[in-house]
Design a protein around this motif. Structure first.
Motif, PDB file in Angstrom:
ATOM      1  N   LEU A  52       9.596  -5.574  12.749  1.00 48.60           N
ATOM      2  CA  LEU A  52      10.319  -4.304  12.727  1.00 48.60           C
ATOM      3  C   LEU A  52       9.777  -3.387  11.632  1.00 48.60           C
ATOM      4  CD1 LEU A  52      13.992  -5.585  13.218  1.00 48.60           C
ATOM      5  CD2 LEU A  52      12.446  -4.626  14.953  1.00 48.60           C
ATOM      6  N   ILE A  53       9.307  -3.982  10.560  1.00 48.40           N
ATOM      7  CA  ILE A  53       8.695  -3.213   9.475  1.00 48.40           C
ATOM      8  C   ILE A  53       7.181  -3.200   9.620  1.00 48.40           C
ATOM      9  CG2 ILE A  53       8.328  -3.135   6.975  1.00 48.40           C
ATOM     10  CD1 ILE A  53      11.115  -4.331   6.636  1.00 48.40           C
ATOM     11  N   ALA A  54       6.616  -4.323  10.055  1.00 43.16           N
ATOM     12  CA  ALA A  54       5.158  -4.454  10.110  1.00 43.16           C
ATOM     13  C   ALA A  54       4.519  -3.563  11.173  1.00 43.16           C
ATOM     14  CB  ALA A  54       4.780  -5.915  10.362  1.00 43.16           C
ATOM     15  N   VAL A  55       5.179  -3.381  12.313  1.00 42.78           N
ATOM     16  CA  VAL A  55       4.583  -2.579  13.382  1.00 42.78           C
ATOM     17  C   VAL A  55       4.410  -1.115  12.970  1.00 42.78           C
ATOM     18  CG1 VAL A  55       4.966  -1.629  15.702  1.00 42.78           C
ATOM     19  CG2 VAL A  55       5.239  -4.081  15.292  1.00 42.78           C
ATOM     20  N   LEU A  57       4.150   0.113   9.974  1.00 38.16           N
ATOM     21  CA  LEU A  57       3.137   0.144   8.919  1.00 38.16           C
ATOM     22  C   LEU A  57       1.739  -0.026   9.505  1.00 38.16           C
ATOM     23  CD1 LEU A  57       4.834  -2.013   6.110  1.00 38.16           C
ATOM     24  CD2 LEU A  57       4.444   0.462   6.094  1.00 38.16           C
ATOM     25  N   SER A  58       1.626  -0.921  10.474  1.00 41.82           N
ATOM     26  CA  SER A  58       0.317  -1.164  11.084  1.00 41.82           C
ATOM     27  C   SER A  58      -0.160   0.043  11.876  1.00 41.82           C
ATOM     28  CB  SER A  58       0.379  -2.404  11.988  1.00 41.82           C
ATOM     29  OG  SER A  58       0.641  -3.571  11.239  1.00 41.82           O
ATOM     30  N   LEU A  59       0.762   0.689  12.570  1.00 46.58           N
ATOM     31  CA  LEU A  59       0.382   1.883  13.338  1.00 46.58           C
ATOM     32  C   LEU A  59      -0.068   3.010  12.401  1.00 46.58           C
ATOM     33  CD1 LEU A  59       3.166   1.937  16.075  1.00 46.58           C
ATOM     34  CD2 LEU A  59       0.756   1.326  16.367  1.00 46.58           C
ATOM     35  N   TYR A  60       0.527   3.052  11.223  1.00 43.26           N
ATOM     36  CA  TYR A  60       0.173   4.110  10.268  1.00 43.26           C
ATOM     37  C   TYR A  60      -1.163   3.806   9.581  1.00 43.26           C
ATOM     38  CZ  TYR A  60       0.486   7.307   6.300  1.00 43.26           C
ATOM     39  OH  TYR A  60       0.216   8.280   5.360  1.00 43.26           O
ATOM     40  N   TYR A  61      -1.319   2.556   9.090  1.00 44.42           N
ATOM     41  CA  TYR A  61      -2.509   2.228   8.299  1.00 44.42           C
ATOM     42  C   TYR A  61      -3.683   1.740   9.155  1.00 44.42           C
ATOM     43  CZ  TYR A  61       0.229   2.644   4.007  1.00 44.42           C
ATOM     44  OH  TYR A  61       0.991   3.111   2.971  1.00 44.42           O
ATOM     45  N   LYS A  62      -3.397   1.308  10.400  1.00 42.45           N
ATOM     46  CA  LYS A  62      -4.437   0.796  11.306  1.00 42.45           C
ATOM     47  C   LYS A  62      -5.310  -0.260  10.617  1.00 42.45           C
ATOM     48  CE  LYS A  62      -4.601   5.087  13.982  1.00 42.45           C
ATOM     49  NZ  LYS A  62      -3.331   5.595  13.377  1.00 42.45           N
ATOM     50  N   PRO A  63      -4.699  -1.362  10.167  1.00 48.70           N
ATOM     51  CA  PRO A  63      -5.444  -2.353   9.378  1.00 48.70           C
ATOM     52  C   PRO A  63      -6.494  -3.124  10.165  1.00 48.70           C
ATOM     53  CG  PRO A  63      -3.247  -3.156   9.898  1.00 48.70           C
ATOM     54  CD  PRO A  63      -3.287  -1.737  10.339  1.00 48.70           C
ATOM     55  N   TRP A  64      -6.465  -3.037  11.503  1.00 43.72           N
ATOM     56  CA  TRP A  64      -7.474  -3.745  12.292  1.00 43.72           C
ATOM     57  C   TRP A  64      -8.858  -3.126  12.142  1.00 43.72           C
ATOM     58  CZ3 TRP A  64      -3.166  -1.232  14.257  1.00 43.72           C
ATOM     59  CH2 TRP A  64      -3.386   0.031  14.821  1.00 43.72           C
ATOM     60  N   ARG A  65      -8.897  -1.889  11.678  1.00 43.33           N
ATOM     61  CA  ARG A  65     -10.194  -1.258  11.446  1.00 43.33           C
ATOM     62  C   ARG A  65     -10.934  -2.004  10.339  1.00 43.33           C
ATOM     63  NH1 ARG A  65      -8.459   5.179  11.303  1.00 43.33           N
ATOM     64  NH2 ARG A  65      -8.080   5.414  13.550  1.00 43.33           N
ATOM     65  N   GLY A  66     -12.193  -2.283  10.574  1.00 45.63           N
ATOM     66  CA  GLY A  66     -12.971  -3.001   9.586  1.00 45.63           C
ATOM     67  C   GLY A  66     -12.903  -4.508   9.745  1.00 45.63           C
ATOM     68  N   MET A  67     -12.082  -4.998  10.681  1.00 50.41           N
ATOM     69  CA  MET A  67     -12.000  -6.432  10.946  1.00 50.41           C
ATOM     70  C   MET A  67     -12.683  -6.749  12.270  1.00 50.41           C
ATOM     71  SD  MET A  67      -8.149  -7.590   9.835  1.00 50.41           S
ATOM     72  CE  MET A  67      -8.587  -9.342   9.819  1.00 50.41           C
ATOM     73  N   ARG A  68     -13.440  -7.831  12.286  1.00 47.69           N
ATOM     74  CA  ARG A  68     -14.012  -8.298  13.535  1.00 47.69           C
ATOM     75  C   ARG A  68     -12.953  -9.032  14.344  1.00 47.69           C
ATOM     76  NH1 ARG A  68     -17.811  -9.862   9.725  1.00 47.69           N
ATOM     77  NH2 ARG A  68     -17.198 -12.055   9.985  1.00 47.69           N
ATOM     78  N   LEU A  69     -13.132  -9.072  15.652  1.00 46.57           N
ATOM     79  CA  LEU A  69     -12.164  -9.735  16.516  1.00 46.57           C
ATOM     80  C   LEU A  69     -12.008 -11.203  16.145  1.00 46.57           C
ATOM     81  CD1 LEU A  69     -10.271  -9.483  18.938  1.00 46.57           C
ATOM     82  CD2 LEU A  69     -12.218 -10.022  20.445  1.00 46.57           C
ATOM     83  N   GLY A  70     -13.131 -11.831  15.792  1.00 53.14           N
ATOM     84  CA  GLY A  70     -13.071 -13.236  15.386  1.00 53.14           C
ATOM     85  C   GLY A  70     -12.242 -13.436  14.132  1.00 53.14           C
ATOM     86  N   GLN A  71     -12.341 -12.508  13.183  1.00 49.86           N
ATOM     87  CA  GLN A  71     -11.554 -12.603  11.958  1.00 49.86           C
ATOM     88  C   GLN A  71     -10.063 -12.462  12.255  1.00 49.86           C
ATOM     89  OE1 GLN A  71     -13.477  -9.465   9.690  1.00 49.86           O
ATOM     90  NE2 GLN A  71     -14.599 -10.962   8.445  1.00 49.86           N
TER      91      GLN A  71
END
Length: 297
Positions: A52-55, A57-71
């Motif tokens: 409820l809090i993480a989603v 935040l994730s939509l705002y910061y887009k933390p998946w950027r810079g991470m590989r799918l395997g990571q």
């Protein structure tokens, strides 16, 4: 006389707050079975409520950027249901004190073993001595539990060690891959919520509908928000303000405080041998830490 900066003061406060957050988590998790909730419900709370809090935040910061799918896949798995279910299952067999000593307490020993096996990094004499003390304390505690009637406690202890292996892997990879706090929240919470919640809702046993309101709220608040979000923020601030060495040294108090709270709140029996094992563990943990004093300001 060195005056501590406000940042250092709040850093020490954050570190000691983590000690009590994690110690109380041991107690809350131990009594979860009395609420009628299943371990699958607790896992759903950990991922679902935190999302409820993480989603947002994730939509705002887009933390998946810079991470590989395997990571993303590896970190999500390590912090996923297998890890959490092992830990929650451990509390069905072993007391809260065992959770502290076999999860928090074994982390330095496992980290040393990982370093030797994976990177051929030999520990120093101080780290070896601390690891020996940790191992001896774990053996003493397991033996004492079996001798005093807790024949099934070894099952819980083994599950806690598995949990410690998962968490040590996360610490190792997050440092090696330079994984940030928001990336951890995304992988450990959001990804696992998407994968786990439908499985829990459709197929896994649940006592959610029958659970009394007060225990339900306690578990929901503590499992859903406190360790995942509050604990992560406090750790980040403490490490940044007073250094990893000082933070780790303070966190060495978790097993002892957890054992004490288990005795005071849950009435769990701590024999003299178990108390000595906890003291030995704390000494071992402090010995393995490479302490670095914060720079005076």
């Amino acid at each position: 006389m060195t005056t501590r900066s406000p940042s250092q003061v709040t850093g020490f406060a954050a570190a000691w707050s983590i000690v009590f957050v994690w110690s109380f988590w041991l107690i809350v998790s131990r009594i979860a079975n009395q609420s009628g909730l299943t371990i699958y419900d607790l896992t759903a709370m950990r991922y679902g409520l935190a999302s409820l809090i993480a989603v947002p935040l994730s939509l705002y910061y887009k933390p998946w950027r810079g991470m590989r799918l395997g990571q993303i896949a590896v970190i999500s798995f390590i912090l996923g249901p297998v890890y959490i279910l092992c830990v929650f299952s451990g509390f069905l067999y072993a007391p809260a004190a065992h959770g502290g000593i076999f999860m928090n307490g074994m982390l330095p020993l496992i980290s040393i073993l990982f370093g030797i096996v994976l990177f051929r990094a030999l520990p120093g004499l101080r780290q070896v001595l601390g690891a020996v003390l940790i191992l001896v304390s774990a053996v003493v505690l397991a033996w004492d539990a079996a001798a005093t009637g807790g024949q099934d406690a070894w099952i819980g202890d083994l599950l806690f060690v598995v949990g410690a292996l998962f968490f040590s892997s996360y610490v190792l990879l997050s440092e090696r891959w330079q994984i940030g706090a928001m990336q951890v929240i995304f992988c450990g919470t959001v990804v696992n919520a998407v994968l786990y919640l439908p499985v829990w809702f459709l197929w896994l046993p649940s006592g959610l509908a029958q659970a009394p309101l007060q225990p339900l709220l306690l578990q929901a608040i503590y499992q859903g928000f406190v360790p995942n979000l509050v604990g992560l923020i406090f750790i980040a601030h403490a490490s940044r303000s007073i250094g990893n060495g000082n933070t780790s040294a303070i966190l060495a108090a978790v097993p002892g405080v957890g054992g004490l709270l288990g005795a005071l709140i849950l009435g769990e029996t701590l024999s003299l041998l178990s108390v000595l094992a906890l003291v030995l563990l704390t000494v071992g943990l402090l010995t393995t830490v490479r302490r670095k004093r914060p720079e005076p300001v």
